[in-house]
Every structure is written in C-alpha cells, then in structure tokens.
Design an enzyme around this catalytic site. Structure first.
Site, PDB file in Angstrom:
ATOM      1  N   GLU A 153     -21.307  57.917  44.934  1.00 38.89           N
ATOM      2  CA  GLU A 153     -20.219  56.968  45.165  1.00 38.89           C
ATOM      3  C   GLU A 153     -20.782  55.632  45.632  1.00 38.89           C
ATOM      4  OE1 GLU A 153     -17.256  58.246  47.981  1.00 38.89           O
ATOM      5  OE2 GLU A 153     -15.914  56.581  47.450  1.00 38.89           O
ATOM      6  N   GLU A 249      -7.348  58.085  47.998  1.00 39.00           N
ATOM      7  CA  GLU A 249      -8.014  58.104  49.290  1.00 39.00           C
ATOM      8  C   GLU A 249      -7.353  57.059  50.185  1.00 39.00           C
ATOM      9  OE1 GLU A 249     -12.552  59.085  49.995  1.00 39.00           O
ATOM     10  OE2 GLU A 249     -12.309  57.018  49.380  1.00 39.00           O
TER      11      GLU A 249
HETATM   12 MN    MN Z   1     -14.107  56.841  48.274  1.00 38.97          MN
END
Ligand code: MN
Length: 296
Positions: A153, A249
């Site tokens: 990520e 998120e």
């Molecule tokens: Mn994230």
C-alpha cells in the site's frame, strides 16, 4: 456499447466498527458489515497474536462474509531498518500475520508491509531497502504456497519514507520479483502524493499490478464530503476493467485503537454512527460503480 457488469467485492475496514477483536467484537463487526451490504471485512493484523483465526473463520462463515487482512509495521519491526534484529522481528511478525490471514481464509495480506507505518525523518538507505525487498521476497514465496496475495500500500509521506506512490510501489514490486505481489492503491494517500488519481490507477493497471483499492476521503470521514475527485477515479477503475476488491476505510476517534490512533494521527471525531457511515459508503461506491444495491 457492451453491458459491463462489475463484480468488485466491496469491503469495509474493521476499524469502522471496533478497535479490538474479541469474539464479541468480531461477531458484531461482521454482522454489521453484512447488514450494510458488504461482501468482505478487512481485519487488521497489527498484532497477529490478538486475532484468533479459528474464531474469526467461524464468525465469517456464520455471516457469509469474506475477509482480507492488513497491517502496518512498527518502528521495532521495521524491515527497512539496517538493524538485523529489527528486520528479523519484522520478518517474524509478517510471517505470523500470513499464518493468521491464511487461517481465517483471507487471500490477501496488504498494507505498510515494507517499512514502519510511521513518520521518518530521514531517507531510506540502500541497505534498508534491500532488507525490505529480501524479507518481502521470502514472504511472497510463503504466501504463494498458501494462496495469498501480498499488497504494497502506497501511503503518504508522513506514514512511510519508502513507498509513497504507485511508482514507488511498482519499483519495490519489481525488486521483489514475485508474481503474487500487487499495488494497493488508497485514494486518501494518493490524493496527497499523486498528481492525478486516474493516472495512478492506469499506471498500476498498465503494469499488470493493480490488485487492491482502499477508498478513503481526504479527511478519512464520509465519502463525498472531502476534496477527492471521485468521478475521474471511478471512471478510471471502470476503464481499466478493475474487478478486484474495493474497501472503504475511515477512521474517527469515536472508535478507538491506540496503535492506529497514534500511527495514523486520528485525533478528530469525524463520525459517531458506524452503521450510518458504512451504509452511506456502500451506497456511494455502488452509485459510482453504477451498480444498484441489490439487497435494497
Ligand atoms: Mn488504506
């Protein structure tokens, strides 16, 4: 024009519901995730020993949900360190996380797996970078045997010094040289570090590595209430035919996890009502994917 039917699994991060993972937490978080219409829940594995794989698997089966897993390393487990003892601790933690991920039936382990999820005050070093690559190459080999994809990520400059952009993520993936390592693209971070969200999507796709997407608003609250350019972003996902997970998120001081709050600078209360937030995000994502909420 051919009819395109997207089948992205939609998910929500567990921290929308809870900052801990007892059996009661897992049951209520999974029930709420399913009730909000999602296909999967992303279970954080900052401390893999805190997640009971057998219990989690049972709860997932009972609620009909899939799961993915994520974590960020800490300074004391930073595999991009030059200190072999720190690197070794990080490698052990990643392998423990992989064990739990495979144990709960997750086919994905992503996040800040390549360095600490922390603010650095110096550039990465060549030796640190090589340490990170070597540990992840080993992890990817083990993950492949267990049918797990590893995601790197890209996060903003205040949360790592190593992988801030899709370009960085692709560079690390090339150095690792494994098939089962993908770009994990997060809109919150990309909005800070990329010049153009749509171009970032295409760059990851064109490299054959776009594997996981986090949708988060510029302030990490309700989707559509910040400054992210959502239409071009979802247009790009559609154009490239992205069919992988899209996971919402969001973090608020309303749901507390000390580890996350400190590492991600969650100082503000952006929402209180998890169920309302999650349902709103699900509708928002479906609308932008031109998909109707079939359960409605
Ligand atoms: Mn994230």
């Amino acid at each position: 024009m051919p009819e395109t039917r997207r089948a992205n699994p939609l998910g929500v991060h567990a921290l929308v519901w809870t900052g801990s993972w007892t059996a009661a937490d897992a049951r209520s978080a999974c029930a709420a995730t399913a009730a909000a219409g999602y296909d999967l829940i992303e279970v954080p594995l900052l401390d893999p020993a805190e997640v009971d794989a057998a219990m989690t698997r049972e709860v997932l089966e009972a609620t009909g949900l899939g799961a993915t897993c994520s974590l960020g390393l800490a300074p004391e487990t930073d595999i991009s360190s030059e200190d072999p003892a720190v690197v070794e601790r990080g490698a052990r933690l990643l392998h423990a996380a992989l064990e739990v991920a495979a144990g709960i039936g997750s086919g994905y382990l992503g996040g800040v797996l390549y360095s600490a999820m922390a603010k650095y005050t110096e550039q990465p070093t060549a030796r640190g970078r090589a340490n990170s690559v070597a540990v992840l190459r080993d992890l990817a080999r083990e993950a492949r045997a267990r049918g797990v994809v590893i995601g790197l990520e890209a996060v903003n400059r205040y949360e790592s010094n190593l992988v801030n952009t899709v370009h960085d993520s692709l560079g690390h993936i090339d150095a690792i040289g494994a098939e089962n390592v993908v770009v994990h693209l997060d809109t919150y971070h990309a909005n800070i570090e990329e010049g153009d969200l749509a171009a970032a999507v295409r760059q990851a796709h064109d490299a054959g590595r776009l594997g996981y997407v986090h949708v988060g608003e510029s302030h990490r609250g309700h989707l559509g209430t910040g400054s992210i350019a959502w239409d071009p972003f979802f247009d790009a996902l559609t154009e490239v035919g992205y069919a992988g997970p899209i996971v919402f998120e969001s973090f608020s001081s309303a749901v507390v996890s000390a580890r996350f709050a400190g590492a991600l600078a969650i100082w503000r209360n952006l929402w209180d009502d998890s169920a309302e937030l999650a349902a709103h995000a699900h509708a928002f994502i479906c609308d932008h994917l031109s998909r109707r909420h079939e359960e409605a």
